[in-house]
Write an enzyme that holds these catalytic residues in place. Structure first.
Site, mmCIF file in Angstrom:
data_model
loop_
_atom_site.group_PDB
_atom_site.id
_atom_site.type_symbol
_atom_site.label_atom_id
_atom_site.label_comp_id
_atom_site.label_asym_id
_atom_site.label_seq_id
_atom_site.Cartn_x
_atom_site.Cartn_y
_atom_site.Cartn_z
ATOM 1 C CG ASP A 92 6.376 34.559 -14.717
ATOM 2 O OD1 ASP A 92 5.710 34.591 -15.768
ATOM 3 O OD2 ASP A 92 6.351 35.462 -13.875
ATOM 4 C CG ASP A 271 4.676 32.968 -7.754
ATOM 5 O OD1 ASP A 271 5.561 33.839 -7.846
ATOM 6 O OD2 ASP A 271 3.611 33.037 -8.406
#
Length: 376
Positions: A92, A271
């Site tokens: 991320d 996720d």
């Protein structure tokens, strides 16, 4: 990086595919366990790989940037060698964490000034510095730096935020094209489609990212407070525009039912911290429904945690034993529950893939949703 679309469900937008990376092949749809600090909290890499059958894990740029820092990761040869995880990894960009964790943040055209949630030290994330940081971390898939507005953001704010995210995205790709991977393997950069809960903004954002001809595309800014049905609507708007020959990643979502609904709408990658975070607090996701293992009703239930499970702990330990560990505050309780939940999520998307390939996904999904929403 190569994505092969293997089969499309005739009754829905669900897809099965394969994503080839230099660290291995990922069969989609797939769930990525969250390994924020280069570890899935409380679980050995061995068990994440061999028992939960994870094909890819996620790490976070914000957290790794603060600790251990880029000097250590570069000296180690990147996050794969540092952590000993030898499979694919995604990072991320840290945007969500900057906006949710950091104190005293200030947003400007340049980037985001913030103070560390650890020690209060001052830092600046720019689109360029985030790409440099992700290059140093060395994940196979990197995310572009963006702003994640709240789910109830007014339209004016959402539009300004999206415009800033799109200007940052151009800078991210410029830096990405000017730099090379540091550790000898290919790194993809995924744009993130924002736009809050406004269909026209989402459609505009999805059209805008197409110009980058990226290896894959992410959908961000959902499951942040908006109604579930609105989230599903935004997924439909975006996936009607994103190309079919690239993977689609829905960030930070969600419950097992959320995942099945999103698969039905054409999402490939997921996720969420829910399996491990909720597991540490005694919530188990099972093939028959949701269990709060702390409840007294389980203290003399000697049946397996989940007879349908595939991880060794699912049939090795009883509900009564796990209830006892939770009641005593034993660390093993969190480890068992977290591994069970991760294994359950991976098994769920694996079953979804099998039914997509078999051509009966919709009927299976509708029956599964009924079971998975039960409170046992």
């Amino acid at each position: 990086m190569k994505f092969t679309l293997q089969h499309k469900d005739s009754a829905t937008r669900a897809r099965a595919g394969e994503l080839e990376t230099d660290h291995g092949v990922i069969r989609t749809p797939i769930f990525m366990p969250v390994g924020t600090a280069a570890t899935v909290k409380g679980i050995f890499h061995r068990d994440v790989r061999d028992e939960a059958h994870a094909q890819i894990i996620l790490a976070n740029t914000y957290h790794l940037y603060l600790r251990p820092g880029m000097r250590i990761l570069e000296q180690a040869g990147g996050v794969h060698r540092f952590s000993t995880w030898d499979g694919p990894m995604l990072t991320d960009s840290g945007g969500f964490q900057v906006f949710s964790l950091a104190a005293c943040r200030k947003l400007t055209e340049e980037g985001c000034h913030f103070r560390s949630h650890i020690d209060g030290s001052k830092h600046l994330f720019t689109p360029e510095s985030v790409i440099d940081t992700e290059r140093t971390i060395g994940a196979d898939i990197m995310m572009a730096f963006d702003e994640c507005p709240p789910g109830d953001a007014p339209r004016e704010y959402a539009a300004r935020s999206l415009a800033l995210t799109e200007r940052w995205l151009e800078r991210c790709f410029n830096r990405y094209r000017q730099t090379d991977p540091k550790y000898g393997h290919y790194q993809a950069l995924f744009p993130i489609v924002q736009g809050c809960t406004y269909p026209d903004l989402r459609a505009h954002a999805a059209e805008n990212v197409l110009q980058y001809d990226a290896d894959g595309y992410a959908i961000g800014g959902l499951a942040v407070g908006e109604p579930t049905e609105v989230m599903y609507e935004m997924i439909e708007v975006v996936n009607a525009i994103l190309p079919e020959d690239r993977p689609r990643y829905l960030m930070g979502v969600g419950t097992p039912v959320n995942i099945l609904e999103a698969i039905e709408r054409g999402v490939d990658m997921f996720d969420c911290v829910m399996p491990t975070r909720n597991g540490r607090n005694g919530q188990l996701f099972t093939s028959e429904g949701v269990i709060n293992i702390r409840n007294r009703k389980w203290e003399d239930d000697f049946s397996p945690i989940d007879p349908a499970g595939t991880a060794f702990i699912d049939t090795l330990y009883s509900k009564a034993y796990l209830h006892h560990l939770c009641t005593c505050g034993e660390m093993l309780a969190a480890q068992i529950a977290s591994l069970h939940n991760i294994a359950f999520y991976l098994r769920l998307v694996g079953e979804a893939r099998s039914h997509i390939l078999a051509g009966d996904f919709k009927a299976w999904k509708e029956e599964a949703v009924v079971r998975l929403t039960r409170r046992l």
